[in-house]
Scaffold this active site. Structure first.
Site, PDB file in Angstrom:
ATOM      1  N   ASP A   1      46.157  -0.069  34.581  1.00 16.87           N
ATOM      2  CA  ASP A   1      45.301   1.108  34.656  1.00 16.87           C
ATOM      3  C   ASP A   1      44.616   1.106  36.017  1.00 16.87           C
ATOM      4  O   ASP A   1      44.494   0.055  36.663  1.00 16.87           O
ATOM      5  CB  ASP A   1      44.256   1.071  33.537  1.00 16.87           C
ATOM      6  CG  ASP A   1      43.658   2.431  33.224  1.00 16.87           C
ATOM      7  OD1 ASP A   1      43.903   3.382  33.993  1.00 16.87           O
ATOM      8  OD2 ASP A   1      42.938   2.548  32.218  1.00 16.87           O
TER       9      ASP A   1
ATOM     10  N   CYS B   1      45.942   7.675  23.148  1.00 21.38           N
ATOM     11  CA  CYS B   1      44.714   6.891  22.938  1.00 21.38           C
ATOM     12  C   CYS B   1      43.492   7.792  22.747  1.00 21.38           C
ATOM     13  O   CYS B   1      43.484   8.956  23.139  1.00 21.38           O
ATOM     14  CB  CYS B   1      44.495   5.961  24.132  1.00 21.38           C
ATOM     15  SG  CYS B   1      43.409   4.561  23.730  1.00 21.38           S
TER      16      CYS B   1
END
Length: 202
Positions: free
Chosen positions: A124, A7
């Site tokens: 996360d 990412c």
């Protein structure tokens, strides 16, 4: 075998690195972040991206039309949400873009209620930054999870990925700062991370 997402791509050099290493997904960040890019940059980078790699757009509480437009123009293949988007938002987004939707779940000391209308979940570490903090969380919280396939994020790097894969079997592992040197993507670390995940999760 767990898939891999790299990412926070923002440079031509980043695209060259992933085209060589061939992760399953890459992420373009459109939310406030030091890795944020604009639509024009994303379009240019997507044109250079190997078509075997899916591009995911990362958004936080943004207009549905913005994400849907990027999908319809072929810049994105999937959408990842890190804000307060509710179930109605998820349904409307899926209707608008017709692509997979990944919803982030911030994990603190316990798992919060999980979204129902996303195609994938992304776990996360809870932070004020809405992800990208580089912090891990207690992976054991996910061991009894039998819901949707999920992405595991939060502080993953070459030092801890072996432990993560020993504890869990995620659909995909998502890394950003863990494959950077000096704040920029490091091609060697990207290759090493992907190679390790693919060997360890066979």
């Amino acid at each position: 075998m767990s898939k891999v997402k790299i990412c926070g791509l923002r440079r031509v050099e980043d695209i060259a690195a992933v085209n060589s290493a061939l992760p399953d997904y890459i992420g373009f960040v459109f939310a406030p972040s030091r890795r944020r890019i604009d639509e024009q940059t994303a379009s240019m980078l997507k044109e250079m991206l190997d078509p075997r790699i899916q591009a995911v757009g990362v958004f936080v509480n943004q207009d549905i039309k913005e994400a849907a437009s990027l999908v319809q123009r072929g810049i994105l293949d999937a959408v990842q949400l890190h804000g307060d988007e509710d179930e109605e938002y998820l349904i409307r987004l899926k209707e608008s873009c017709g692509c997979p939707v990944i919803k982030s779940v911030s994990v603190g000391e316990a798992l919060p209620p999980l979204p129902e209308n996303a195609d994938y979940l992304l776990f996360d570490a809870a932070s004020d930054q809405r992800g990208g903090s580089g912090r891990t969380f207690d992976w054991a919280l996910l061991q009894q999870l039998h819901s949707k396939p999920y992405f595991l994020a939060g502080g993953l790097d070459l030092q801890n990925i072996s432990n993560a894969l020993r504890v869990l079997s995620p659909f995909c592992v998502d890394v950003s700062s863990g494959v950077e040197t000096g704040g920029f993507k490091d091609a060697e670390k990207i290759h090493q991370f992907i190679d390790f995940v693919r060997k360890a999760s066979r």
